[in-house]
Structures are given as structure tokens and as C-alpha cells.
Scaffold this motif. Structure first.
Motif, PDB file in Angstrom:
ATOM      1  N   GLN A 138      52.479  53.115  60.068  1.00 13.89           N
ATOM      2  CA  GLN A 138      53.201  52.033  59.383  1.00 13.89           C
ATOM      3  C   GLN A 138      54.514  51.651  60.055  1.00 13.89           C
ATOM      4  O   GLN A 138      54.874  50.474  60.103  1.00 13.89           O
ATOM      5  CB  GLN A 138      53.446  52.414  57.921  1.00 13.89           C
ATOM      6  N   GLY A 139      55.218  52.651  60.598  1.00 20.01           N
ATOM      7  CA  GLY A 139      56.461  52.363  61.310  1.00 20.01           C
ATOM      8  C   GLY A 139      56.201  51.481  62.527  1.00 20.01           C
ATOM      9  O   GLY A 139      56.955  50.548  62.819  1.00 20.01           O
ATOM     10  N   ILE A 140      55.105  51.774  63.218  1.00 18.49           N
ATOM     11  CA  ILE A 140      54.738  50.993  64.393  1.00 18.49           C
ATOM     12  C   ILE A 140      54.362  49.574  63.986  1.00 18.49           C
ATOM     13  O   ILE A 140      54.756  48.595  64.622  1.00 18.49           O
ATOM     14  CB  ILE A 140      53.568  51.678  65.129  1.00 18.49           C
ATOM     15  N   GLN A 141      53.629  49.466  62.879  1.00 26.94           N
ATOM     16  CA  GLN A 141      53.242  48.167  62.350  1.00 26.94           C
ATOM     17  C   GLN A 141      54.487  47.293  62.129  1.00 26.94           C
ATOM     18  O   GLN A 141      54.524  46.131  62.539  1.00 26.94           O
ATOM     19  CB  GLN A 141      52.534  48.402  61.015  1.00 26.94           C
ATOM     20  N   GLN A 142      55.500  47.882  61.528  1.00 25.60           N
ATOM     21  CA  GLN A 142      56.737  47.126  61.283  1.00 25.60           C
ATOM     22  C   GLN A 142      57.411  46.711  62.581  1.00 25.60           C
ATOM     23  O   GLN A 142      57.855  45.575  62.740  1.00 25.60           O
ATOM     24  CB  GLN A 142      57.705  47.960  60.437  1.00 25.60           C
ATOM     25  N   GLN A 143      57.481  47.663  63.535  1.00 24.71           N
ATOM     26  CA  GLN A 143      58.105  47.330  64.833  1.00 24.71           C
ATOM     27  C   GLN A 143      57.381  46.179  65.507  1.00 24.71           C
ATOM     28  O   GLN A 143      58.006  45.303  66.101  1.00 24.71           O
ATOM     29  CB  GLN A 143      58.053  48.542  65.763  1.00 24.71           C
TER      30      GLN A 143
END
Lengths: 181, 332
Positions: free
Chosen positions: B215-220
Motif C-alpha cells: 500500500q505504501g508503494i501504491q501511494q508513492q
């Protein structure tokens, strides 16, 4: 092999902070040298920032990294001299749990061979905070090379005997190398 | 082969999901020792009896008759089979099968890839769980990153229509490598797949230490101008993102996210002919007797009745990974 060393390099996650009133990502040659060196060895760059010579901004960046999981070392370049703006040692000192006095001593001994007595103006220092190694080296690109090539590289290399700092760093599992290779 | 009209999918479960995609493991053996899969290497309890070419042919033909259009050959490491080119050719020449894909660790590909493409290989998945050679070695037990990346470029040169590069997200090893991965696909039309670590019977402690959410990567990605791409019907479970400045794409596979199983389109057969409805299933059916005897009508009935029992979703959230001890069993 003693339990202080491994056969394979355990790659670390390392952050780089440039302390300078004037440098930008485009001309931050010292920060870039450290990034290049650590990647060449096989470590990962966890983050990179530039902050001005301000003890609170330095502490803000540093504190975040010290608290962060899976980040084992921080390299700071700049702000170790004697001008009125130089304040890296004052910013970093209070955040350290333990100082590594030998780092400043050895750095100045190596640097003496290159720049003679002028090295006494360097207040390079290192220490550990929350199992994170913090190295503060001068802003000059040559000094960064001296510090990395002469000291930091070996001391952040899990293969280095008789001892290195890696087993003492956070989120490190020295047994990770077993059955590897 | 493609001249015949498309066969309607007949493999349909109780949730109205239809299955046109088969993942076929051709061996459980692997020569890598990835720390999230087989950290001590492949040590079989008993000697493996993988399906032979005739059995594979019977299997693929029957699945094709029931509407399967795509086959992915997995392992273990499929290129450890000496007859891997024949297996690919057999799948490719089966009426109804449009696409033959393979997942490989890349160990032998710089030598045999041209031969496999000649045999009919359409799509290739490779793995690089780190783009740092030292970290790659630590994860896989092999200093082979350069060869894997060479295989990627070779596949592109040979005209393989879809080349994917998989990486399992591992907190201690690659959580800071996103920029490097993006750089890798800037000029290469490669689909990068970042896959969340899945829990198996063997890896509970490792999972707890290393699981990293996508999810963190998705946001980035979204913050940096990446946009969700349209998903073809026979695509895998990745959420795929694209960016105008990049030739490649980036897909996130997040098995712990909501509705991950809702559009499941795949079925699996193990190297010894066990039919698995899910990577994380308790039950499976032994297809071997029918495969050996060449009883394809009986096999068809068996597949139809078993597939109707497929459950709606995996039970990983309850910590239940079924009978899957390690991912080499079914090729992930």
C-alpha cells in the motif's frame, strides 16, 4: 569465522544527509560520492536529504532515521569545521547513546597524511543511537572519500574481522547468511 | 491452431467465476534457495515422479476442451526438465491454447531461451528480488543477478510478447529499492511485479519479520504520476500502473487486500498431477490415474465436478495457508 563476521556481505540500508547552506541535489558532490560508494559495495540507499547548517533541522532529519526500522547507518557530510555556521557536532552529539571516539581520532590520522596539520580543524565524529551508526564527516568531497575508503566501508562490512559494527545494528540477523553463498 | 473458434469456458465454479488459465507445475525441484521459499534448498521427502510428456499432453488437451486458453508452466524451476522445450511445444500445439507462458528463475535461460521461443513460448516471467547483486545473492543463494537481467533483455530481443520481472517485497532486503526498479523499466517494455510475501506452512517467523505491504508503494506511485491501467480478461491478479515517461509497467500483487480473490481466473496442477483450486487450498484431486490411462472423458468429468467446489477466497487472513508448505510446490 567468529560470530562477529559473516561470509557474505549483509547489505545495510543507509541514509545520507548533506549539511550545507548552498548545495542542491544537482551540485551535492560529497553526498553523491557517499551514495555512489555505498551502492558500489552493495548496500541500499534508504533516503537522502540536504538540510542547511541548522542544529534543529539536522536533528529533525537524524531523529526520524534513528527511529526508523530497518535503517542501520547514517552518513552526514558537512558542518564539522570551525566557522560560525558549522554546527553538526553540536546537533548530533546529544542524540548519540554512545560515541565512537576512535572514529574522529583515526579520521584525523588519515587526513593528516593528506592535508597535514590543517586536519585539526576537523571535528569529524561518530556514534551510535538506537543501534544506528551515525558518521559525521567534513563537507569536502576528498574528506568523504578518505572517511569512507579508510574507515566506514570496512566497519559497515559484516565480513570485516576481527570485528565490525554490523552485529550491533538494529534489525540485523547475522544468521541470515547461513545456507547462503 | 488458432483457426478454430474460441471454446467457451466450461470450468465454472459456484461463484460464477470461469477459468481459462491453467498454471501447470512441471517439477517441484529448484536449484535456487530463496529465503522466502526453500531456504535450505530443495530436499524432497521422496523422489518426485513428475508428469511425463504424454500425461501433460492429455492434461492440456482436456483443459483446452473445457475452455482453457492460457497455460503457464511453472515449477519449482521448469528449465530443470530436459524436455522443457517439448513441453512448451506440446502446449502450444494443442487446439484452443492461445498463450504459453513460463515462470523461471533465469538460471539456464541465457543458454536455452532461443530454443524455447522457437518451441512456442509466448510470455516469460523472471524474478529479481533485488537489483543489488549482493542482496540478490543473499536472498537466492546464487550470484546470478546479471544473468537474470541479461535474460530479460534477451527475451525482449527474441520478441517474447510479454516479459515480466517479479520481486517479492521483503522488508529487510528491498524496501528501499523502488527507485531502482522504476529506473529498470524506464526504457524497457517490461512489466515489473512487486508481490507481497505470502504466509506458507514453513515460513511463519520469516513472514512476520519480512512482510511489507504494497500500500505504501501504491501511494508513492499515485503521487508520482502513475495511473492504474486497464486490465485484460486473462490477466493475473496484479493492479498494474503505467506512466507516460516509462516504457514498462509496474504491477502490485497484494493477496491480503480486499476482493483479491473475486476475479480469480486460474486453476493449478502440481508436477505430480494433483489438481489445486487455490494456491492455499486444503483439498486437491489426484488426476494421475486418468492422465496415465489417457481417459480424457473421465478426466473432463473429474475436472468439472471438482472445480464446482472451489471456495470464494483464500483464508490467509485467518493464518491458514492450507497444505502449501512452501511456494515451490505450486510455483507461487
Amino acid at each position: 569465522m567468529s560470530h562477529n563476521t559473516t561470509e557474505l556481505l549483509l547489505p545495510l540500508n543507509i541514509a545520507v544527509l548533506t549539511v550545507s547552506d548552498t548545495r542542491t541535489e544537482e551540485n551535492d558532490t560529497s553526498g553523491q560520492l557517499l551514495v555512489q560508494r555505498l551502492k558500489e559495495v552493495g548496500h541500499s540507499l534508504a533516503d537522502k536529504k540536504i538540510v542547511i547548517d541548522d542544529i534543529y533541522q539536522i536533528r529533525a532529519a537524524l531523529s526520524q532515521w534513528i527511529a526508523q526500522a530497518n535503517l542501520q547507518a547514517i552518513l552526514i557530510t558537512g558542518g564539522t569545521g570551525f566557522t560560525s555556521r558549522d554546527s553538526t557536532p553540536e546537533a548530533v552529539g546529544p542524540l548519540l547513546d554512545k560515541t565512537v571516539d576512535g572514529f574522529g581520532e583515526l579520521f584525523r590520522a588519515l587526513s593528516f597524511k593528506e592535508i597535514s596539520t590543517s586536519t585539526i580543524q576537523s571535528r569529524a565524529l561518530a556514534g551510535m543511537a538506537n543501534k544506528t551508526m551515525v558518521f559525521c564527516v567534513p563537507g569536502s568531497t576528498g574528506a568523504c572519500a578518505t572517511a569512507w575508503d579508510g574507515i566506514i566501508n570496512a566497519q559497515l562490512d559484516s565480513r570485516q574481522g576481527p570485528c565490525n559494527f554490523v552485529p550491533q545494528l538494529k534489525d540485523i540477523d547475522m544468521s541470515m547468511c547461513k545456507s547462503r553463498g | 491452431m488458432n483457426a478454430i473458434p474460441t471454446i467457451p469456458a466450461k470450468l465454472i465454479d459456484g461463484y460464477q467465476r470461469s477459468f481459462n488459465y491453467l498454471r501447470l507445475s512441471v517439477t517441484e525441484a529448484c536449484n535456487f534457495r530463496c529465503n522466502y521459499c526453500l531456504p535450505e534448498g530443495y530436499c524432497p521427502e521422496k523422489k518426485e515422479r513428475p508428469l511425463n510428456l504424454v500425461e501433460i499432453s492429455n492434461l492440456v488437451e482436456t483443459f483446452a476442451r473445457l475452455g482453457t486458453r492460457k497455460i503457464r508452466i511453472t515449477g519449482g524451476e521448469p528449465t530443470l526438465r530436459k524436455d522443457i522445450a517439448e513441453i512448451i511445444a506440446c502446449c502450444k500445439s494443442t487446439p484452443g491454447i492461445e498463450t504459453v507462458a513460463m515462470t523461471s528463475n533465469g538460471y539456464r535461460l541465457t543458454k536455452i531461451l532461443p530454443q524455447l521461443v522457437d518451441a512456442g513460448l509466448d510470455k516469460l516471467n523472471l524474478s529479481a528480488d533485488s537489483l543489488q547483486p549482493e542482496t540478490f545473492k543473499l536472498i537466492t543463494g546464487h550470484d546470478k543477478l546479471a544473468e537474470v537481467l541479461r535474460s530479460v533483455d534477451m527475451a525482449l530481443e527474441l520478441g517474447v510478447s510479454a516479459v515480466k520481472l517479479n520481486a517479492v517485497l521483503l522488508k529487510k532486503h528491498n524496501q528501499f529499492e523502488l527507485d531502482q526498479y522504476l529506473e529498470f523499466v524506464r526504457d524497457r517494455p517490461v512489466s515489473l511485479r512487486l508481490i507481497e510475501l505470502m504466509r506458507t506452512g514453513d515460513n511463519t517467523e520469516f513472514y512476520q519479520e519480512q512482510h511489507l505491504s504494497g500500500q505504501g508503494i501504491q501511494q508513492q506511485l499515485l503521487q508520482n504520476g502513475w495511473a492504474l491501467a486497464h486490465k485484460p480478461i486473462d490477466a493475473g491478479p496484479a493492479l498494474e500502473y503505467q506512466h507516460p515517461d516509462y516504457a514498462g509497467k509496474l504491477g502490485l500483487i497484494m493477496p491480503y487486500s480486499n476482493n483479491f480473490c473475486a476475479d480469480c481466473n486460474r486453476l493449478r496442477v502440481s508436477s505430480e498431477g494433483n489438481f489445486h483450486l487455490c494456491l492455499f487450498n486444503e483439498a486437491n484431486a489426484d488426476l494421475r490415474p486418468n492422465l496415465q490411462a489417457g481417459m480424457t472423458d473421465e478426466l473432463e468429468q473429474q475436472l468439472l465436478s471438482v472445480v464446482a467446489t472451489k471456495w470464494s477466497g483464500h483464508q490467509l487472513h485467518q493464518g491458514n495457508s492450507g497444505t502449501t508448505q512452501h511456494l515451490a510446490m505450486l510455483g507461487g
